[in-house]
Write a protein that holds these residues in place. Structure first.
Motif, PDB file in Angstrom:
ATOM      1  N   LEU A 155      12.322 -15.252   1.050  1.00  0.00           N
ATOM      2  CA  LEU A 155      13.133 -15.159   2.262  1.00  0.00           C
ATOM      3  C   LEU A 155      14.626 -15.228   1.928  1.00  0.00           C
ATOM      4  CD1 LEU A 155      11.113 -17.455   4.709  1.00  0.00           C
ATOM      5  CD2 LEU A 155      11.224 -14.960   4.714  1.00  0.00           C
ATOM      6  N   VAL A 156      14.984 -16.129   1.011  1.00  0.00           N
ATOM      7  CA  VAL A 156      16.390 -16.265   0.623  1.00  0.00           C
ATOM      8  C   VAL A 156      16.871 -14.996  -0.071  1.00  0.00           C
ATOM      9  CG1 VAL A 156      18.004 -17.527  -0.857  1.00  0.00           C
ATOM     10  CG2 VAL A 156      16.282 -18.779   0.467  1.00  0.00           C
ATOM     11  N   ALA A 157      16.048 -14.473  -0.993  1.00  0.00           N
ATOM     12  CA  ALA A 157      16.426 -13.244  -1.707  1.00  0.00           C
ATOM     13  C   ALA A 157      16.591 -12.082  -0.734  1.00  0.00           C
ATOM     14  CB  ALA A 157      15.380 -12.913  -2.774  1.00  0.00           C
ATOM     15  N   THR A 158      15.671 -11.972   0.220  1.00  0.00           N
ATOM     16  CA  THR A 158      15.738 -10.889   1.201  1.00  0.00           C
ATOM     17  C   THR A 158      16.999 -11.006   2.058  1.00  0.00           C
ATOM     18  OG1 THR A 158      13.320 -10.728   1.292  1.00  0.00           O
ATOM     19  CG2 THR A 158      14.547  -9.807   3.150  1.00  0.00           C
ATOM     20  N   ALA A 159      17.314 -12.235   2.484  1.00  0.00           N
ATOM     21  CA  ALA A 159      18.510 -12.440   3.304  1.00  0.00           C
ATOM     22  C   ALA A 159      19.767 -12.050   2.536  1.00  0.00           C
ATOM     23  CB  ALA A 159      18.590 -13.891   3.758  1.00  0.00           C
ATOM     24  N   LEU A 160      19.864 -12.452   1.281  1.00  0.00           N
ATOM     25  CA  LEU A 160      21.043 -12.130   0.476  1.00  0.00           C
ATOM     26  C   LEU A 160      21.173 -10.624   0.263  1.00  0.00           C
ATOM     27  CD1 LEU A 160      20.924 -14.994  -2.198  1.00  0.00           C
ATOM     28  CD2 LEU A 160      22.482 -14.783  -0.246  1.00  0.00           C
ATOM     29  N   VAL A 161      20.039  -9.960   0.024  1.00  0.00           N
ATOM     30  CA  VAL A 161      20.062  -8.510  -0.156  1.00  0.00           C
ATOM     31  C   VAL A 161      20.604  -7.823   1.086  1.00  0.00           C
ATOM     32  CG1 VAL A 161      18.580  -6.464  -0.315  1.00  0.00           C
ATOM     33  CG2 VAL A 161      18.278  -8.351  -1.923  1.00  0.00           C
ATOM     34  N   PHE A 162      20.175  -8.271   2.259  1.00  0.00           N
ATOM     35  CA  PHE A 162      20.601  -7.596   3.486  1.00  0.00           C
ATOM     36  C   PHE A 162      22.030  -7.958   3.880  1.00  0.00           C
ATOM     37  CE2 PHE A 162      16.158  -6.473   3.965  1.00  0.00           C
ATOM     38  CZ  PHE A 162      16.276  -5.194   4.474  1.00  0.00           C
ATOM     39  N   VAL A 163      22.506  -9.136   3.489  1.00  0.00           N
ATOM     40  CA  VAL A 163      23.926  -9.424   3.689  1.00  0.00           C
ATOM     41  C   VAL A 163      24.764  -8.448   2.870  1.00  0.00           C
ATOM     42  CG1 VAL A 163      25.768 -11.086   3.240  1.00  0.00           C
ATOM     43  CG2 VAL A 163      23.635 -11.849   4.298  1.00  0.00           C
ATOM     44  N   LEU A 164      24.377  -8.254   1.606  1.00  0.00           N
ATOM     45  CA  LEU A 164      25.104  -7.320   0.743  1.00  0.00           C
ATOM     46  C   LEU A 164      24.996  -5.891   1.267  1.00  0.00           C
ATOM     47  CD1 LEU A 164      26.625  -6.564  -1.848  1.00  0.00           C
ATOM     48  CD2 LEU A 164      24.399  -6.500  -3.021  1.00  0.00           C
ATOM     49  N   THR A 215      21.064  -1.087  13.020  1.00  0.00           N
ATOM     50  CA  THR A 215      22.422  -0.702  12.617  1.00  0.00           C
ATOM     51  C   THR A 215      22.671   0.784  12.830  1.00  0.00           C
ATOM     52  OG1 THR A 215      21.670  -0.479  10.308  1.00  0.00           O
ATOM     53  CG2 THR A 215      22.662  -2.574  10.950  1.00  0.00           C
ATOM     54  N   ASN A 216      21.661   1.600  12.612  1.00  0.00           N
ATOM     55  CA  ASN A 216      21.848   3.040  12.765  1.00  0.00           C
ATOM     56  C   ASN A 216      21.843   3.475  14.224  1.00  0.00           C
ATOM     57  OD1 ASN A 216      22.107   3.718  10.000  1.00  0.00           O
ATOM     58  ND2 ASN A 216      19.913   3.488   9.744  1.00  0.00           N
ATOM     59  N   ALA A 217      21.066   2.793  15.065  1.00  0.00           N
ATOM     60  CA  ALA A 217      21.092   3.097  16.494  1.00  0.00           C
ATOM     61  C   ALA A 217      22.470   2.799  17.070  1.00  0.00           C
ATOM     62  CB  ALA A 217      20.018   2.296  17.220  1.00  0.00           C
ATOM     63  N   TRP A 218      23.091   1.715  16.601  1.00  0.00           N
ATOM     64  CA  TRP A 218      24.467   1.405  17.033  1.00  0.00           C
ATOM     65  C   TRP A 218      25.426   2.501  16.569  1.00  0.00           C
ATOM     66  CZ3 TRP A 218      28.470   0.432  13.535  1.00  0.00           C
ATOM     67  CH2 TRP A 218      29.690   0.089  14.135  1.00  0.00           C
ATOM     68  N   ALA A 226      15.250 -10.250   8.610  1.00  0.00           N
ATOM     69  CA  ALA A 226      16.331  -9.600   7.859  1.00  0.00           C
ATOM     70  C   ALA A 226      17.400  -9.012   8.773  1.00  0.00           C
ATOM     71  CB  ALA A 226      15.759  -8.498   6.969  1.00  0.00           C
ATOM     72  N   LEU A 227      17.100  -8.925  10.059  1.00  0.00           N
ATOM     73  CA  LEU A 227      18.026  -8.280  10.992  1.00  0.00           C
ATOM     74  C   LEU A 227      19.355  -9.032  11.085  1.00  0.00           C
ATOM     75  CD1 LEU A 227      18.487  -6.046  13.054  1.00  0.00           C
ATOM     76  CD2 LEU A 227      17.313  -7.451  14.761  1.00  0.00           C
ATOM     77  N   ALA A 228      19.303 -10.350  11.255  1.00  0.00           N
ATOM     78  CA  ALA A 228      20.533 -11.138  11.402  1.00  0.00           C
ATOM     79  C   ALA A 228      21.415 -11.069  10.152  1.00  0.00           C
ATOM     80  CB  ALA A 228      20.205 -12.588  11.758  1.00  0.00           C
ATOM     81  N   PRO A 229      20.861 -11.247   8.923  1.00  0.00           N
ATOM     82  CA  PRO A 229      21.721 -11.110   7.735  1.00  0.00           C
ATOM     83  C   PRO A 229      22.356  -9.727   7.612  1.00  0.00           C
ATOM     84  CG  PRO A 229      19.660 -12.204   7.151  1.00  0.00           C
ATOM     85  CD  PRO A 229      19.512 -11.729   8.558  1.00  0.00           C
ATOM     86  N   ALA A 230      21.603  -8.677   7.967  1.00  0.00           N
ATOM     87  CA  ALA A 230      22.160  -7.327   7.880  1.00  0.00           C
ATOM     88  C   ALA A 230      23.326  -7.155   8.841  1.00  0.00           C
ATOM     89  CB  ALA A 230      21.076  -6.287   8.173  1.00  0.00           C
TER      90      ALA A 230
END
Length: 249
Positions: free
Chosen positions: A7-16, A56-59, A205-209
């Motif tokens: 979960l932590v790795a996924t969150a960091l990936v999506f922040v980046l 993000t793409n719909a926005w 992952a939505l919130a970190p992205a």
């Protein structure tokens, strides 16, 4: 519940990934898939991508110029869907089956995109060729999407070659990415690769992205676009090369 380190790795990936998209307007799926396959199966990585990419793409898609873009680009959009779903027996089979083929295909796609970006090549599509090229590019993009989960090649270079204005180009990219995301979700669901655990991780992952994207938009003007794009494409080339080596091992 997935392990905490995942979960932590996924969150960091999506922040980046969100940060990159916030700065240059694209790159979220490319970065996310490219890094996630280092820690999880390609099909799972593609499934986790679905909701952050769609949001993000719909926005990015929304705006008053949508209807004219749909009239112009609908053959490409239809072909993207057909190509992605049609890859179910080959491309999506790689994604949901033997990961080595999917990782190798992803590595090739990332390396090709990195080389194209570094080359600084600029293309122009004559209007008379658009009715023929749009469906062909859409089908090719769909096939690559089904095989790798990445939907930037050849859609992004093609849309950049259409001579659209800045705002129209950003919106056209959002349209292409949104259609590709929906088609990929349908393809993965048909392969049994988009299930409740993957949907849950995608939601998380939505919130970190979105946070990464907001940060990228805030500091967009403080980073030289040229230098950032150079680092971005060099990173894609290096990541693609690493995945190609990983697929061969």
């Amino acid at each position: 519940m997935p392990p905490i380190p995942d979960l932590v790795a996924t969150a960091l990936v999506f922040v980046l990934a969100g940060f990159v998209k916030g700065v240059i307007g694209l790159g979220l799926p490319t970065i996310a898939i490219g890094l996630l396959v280092l820690v999880m199966a390609p099909a799972q990585a593609a499934a986790v991508l679905i909701l952050p990419s769609l949001a993000t793409n719909a926005w990015q898609l929304a705006g008053p110029g949508l209807v004219p873009l749909l009239r112009r680009l609908w053959p490409m959009m239809v072909a993207i869907v057909a190509g992605t779903l049609g890859a179910g027996t080959i491309g999506a089979g790689w994604l949901a089956g033997d990961g080595r083929l999917a990782i190798g295909g992803l590595g090739a796609a990332l390396a090709a995109y990195g080389l194209l970006g570094l080359s600084g090549a600029r293309f122009s599509v004559p209007a008379r060729l658009e009715p023929w090229l749009s469906p062909a590019v859409g089908a090719a993009t769909g096939a690559i999407t089904g095989a790798t989960g990445v939907f930037v090649v050849p859609a992004v270079p093609y849309l950049q070659a259409l001579g659209l204005g800045r705002d129209a180009l950003v919106q056209a990219l959002g349209l292409s990415f949104t259609v590709s995301t929906v088609a990929l979700a349908a393809s993965l669901a048909g392969q049994g690769a988009f299930r409740l655990p993957e949907a849950g991780m995608s939601l998380l992952a939505l919130a970190p992205a979105l946070a990464g994207m907001a940060l990228g938009r805030r500091i967009r003007g403080r980073i030289g676009q040229r230098a950032f794009r150079l680092c971005f494409f060099l990173g894609l080339l290096a990541l693609g090369g690493h995945l190609l080596l990983q697929a061969r091992s």
